[in-house]
Design a protein around this motif. Sequence first.
Motif, PDB file in Angstrom:
ATOM      1  N   LEU A 179      -4.200 -15.718 -27.027  1.00 54.58           N
ATOM      2  CA  LEU A 179      -4.786 -14.725 -26.200  1.00 54.58           C
ATOM      3  C   LEU A 179      -6.125 -14.048 -26.780  1.00 54.58           C
ATOM      4  CD1 LEU A 179      -2.292 -12.744 -24.151  1.00 54.58           C
ATOM      5  CD2 LEU A 179      -3.651 -14.576 -23.216  1.00 54.58           C
ATOM      6  N   SER A 233      -9.115 -14.643 -24.505  1.00 55.60           N
ATOM      7  CA  SER A 233      -8.901 -14.742 -22.956  1.00 55.60           C
ATOM      8  C   SER A 233      -9.698 -13.344 -22.397  1.00 55.60           C
ATOM      9  CB  SER A 233      -7.544 -14.650 -22.734  1.00 55.60           C
ATOM     10  OG  SER A 233      -6.643 -15.711 -23.321  1.00 55.60           O
ATOM     11  N   GLU A 234     -10.185 -13.746 -21.295  1.00 53.43           N
ATOM     12  CA  GLU A 234     -10.136 -12.499 -20.515  1.00 53.43           C
ATOM     13  C   GLU A 234      -9.189 -11.675 -20.042  1.00 53.43           C
ATOM     14  OE1 GLU A 234     -13.677 -11.614 -19.877  1.00 53.43           O
ATOM     15  OE2 GLU A 234     -14.198 -13.104 -21.180  1.00 53.43           O
ATOM     16  N   PHE A 235      -9.322 -10.262 -19.920  1.00 55.53           N
ATOM     17  CA  PHE A 235      -8.176  -9.480 -19.460  1.00 55.53           C
ATOM     18  C   PHE A 235      -8.449  -8.780 -18.008  1.00 55.53           C
ATOM     19  CE2 PHE A 235      -6.403 -10.847 -23.294  1.00 55.53           C
ATOM     20  CZ  PHE A 235      -6.311  -9.767 -24.322  1.00 55.53           C
ATOM     21  N   TYR A 236      -7.326  -9.064 -17.181  1.00 56.41           N
ATOM     22  CA  TYR A 236      -7.674  -8.491 -16.003  1.00 56.41           C
ATOM     23  C   TYR A 236      -6.242  -7.524 -15.635  1.00 56.41           C
ATOM     24  CZ  TYR A 236      -8.133  -7.783 -10.909  1.00 56.41           C
ATOM     25  OH  TYR A 236      -8.323  -7.092  -9.513  1.00 56.41           O
ATOM     26  N   PHE A 237      -6.461  -6.103 -15.462  1.00 58.04           N
ATOM     27  CA  PHE A 237      -5.376  -5.265 -15.370  1.00 58.04           C
ATOM     28  C   PHE A 237      -5.441  -4.503 -13.931  1.00 58.04           C
ATOM     29  CE2 PHE A 237      -3.791  -5.665 -19.604  1.00 58.04           C
ATOM     30  CZ  PHE A 237      -4.985  -5.424 -20.332  1.00 58.04           C
ATOM     31  N   LEU A 261     -12.306  -4.047 -16.636  1.00 60.93           N
ATOM     32  CA  LEU A 261     -10.952  -4.778 -16.785  1.00 60.93           C
ATOM     33  C   LEU A 261      -9.950  -4.258 -15.897  1.00 60.93           C
ATOM     34  CD1 LEU A 261     -10.659  -4.093 -20.807  1.00 60.93           C
ATOM     35  CD2 LEU A 261     -11.213  -6.092 -19.494  1.00 60.93           C
ATOM     36  N   LEU A 291      -0.240  -5.761 -24.280  1.00 61.92           N
ATOM     37  CA  LEU A 291       0.326  -7.471 -24.306  1.00 61.92           C
ATOM     38  C   LEU A 291       1.880  -7.405 -24.267  1.00 61.92           C
ATOM     39  CD1 LEU A 291      -2.545  -8.924 -26.514  1.00 61.92           C
ATOM     40  CD2 LEU A 291      -2.542  -8.914 -23.945  1.00 61.92           C
ATOM     41  N   ARG A 310      -2.130  -8.483 -15.930  1.00 58.48           N
ATOM     42  CA  ARG A 310      -1.120  -7.838 -15.983  1.00 58.48           C
ATOM     43  C   ARG A 310      -0.998  -7.074 -14.849  1.00 58.48           C
ATOM     44  NH1 ARG A 310       2.286  -5.315 -21.012  1.00 58.48           N
ATOM     45  NH2 ARG A 310       3.740  -4.250 -19.502  1.00 58.48           N
ATOM     46  N   LEU A 331      -5.945 -13.461 -18.435  1.00 63.12           N
ATOM     47  CA  LEU A 331      -4.618 -12.882 -18.495  1.00 63.12           C
ATOM     48  C   LEU A 331      -4.694 -11.946 -17.365  1.00 63.12           C
ATOM     49  CD1 LEU A 331      -1.618 -11.698 -19.840  1.00 63.12           C
ATOM     50  CD2 LEU A 331      -3.152 -10.236 -20.864  1.00 63.12           C
TER      51      LEU A 331
END
Length: 254
Positions: free
Chosen positions: A217, A220-224, A5, A209, A202, A200
């Motif tokens: 969401l 959704s796939e999260f990418y930080f 992530l 979030l 960030r 998503l």
Amino acid sequence: MLKRLWSKKGETDSQATLPIQPDNIPEHIAIIMDGNGRWAKHKGLPRIAGHHTGMKTVKRITIAANDLGVKFLTLYAFSTENWKRPKDEVEFLMKLPQQFLELEIEELMENNVQVRMMGDKDQLPPHTRKAVEDAMSRTANNTGLVLNFALNYGGRLELIKAVQAVAEQVQNGQLQVDHINEDLFSTYMQSKEMPDPDLLIRTSGEIRLSNFMLWQLAYSEFYFTDVYWPEFSEAHFMAAIQEYQRRARRFGGV
């Protein structure tokens, strides 16, 4: 799991050598544009300088998304909680949509971009509301990328208003309780004309979030990434999409 992530500064160069799969581009990308103030502080600049530079990033990423064939790009521009910030900063932030749209409207038109907004327009200053409404009206017939600004937006407030609308229709006999399901409830969301975000992003190193699109969401796939929004480049954007393309989206299945 965290490694999947999270992107650290410096990882982009190695990731950028991987090809983008043109048949697996996220249809809808949502971005929490975070870190303008911290970027400015590290540069010895006032916070508003970070917001102004971040506006230039909006243009770069919008063009990159459009070129890739992304259909919807939702940008978290101002939350319902951001009113708590210092008055001068809030006033500056309320001027940014007007500045951005006035400067970029011609290029948005040339690129067939359609401007939309979700959030509570009633609380916005007249000049901010007018700038957004004018841009939405002028680009309404464009058929390319939908650039959706989440402005004075809060996920919980959106859910509360949706529940109120459903309850009112049930109370008036316009809707049966047993007809309420996910598909129906989604039509009460402000994003009802768009698919839920596939990805998503960030920026700035925060992993939360922040009351953004809580309903939409869910899968959704999260990418930080540690990168502050003013420094977020086309290469960083590509790295996020490359990571998305490595994921297996099962939506609760096997």
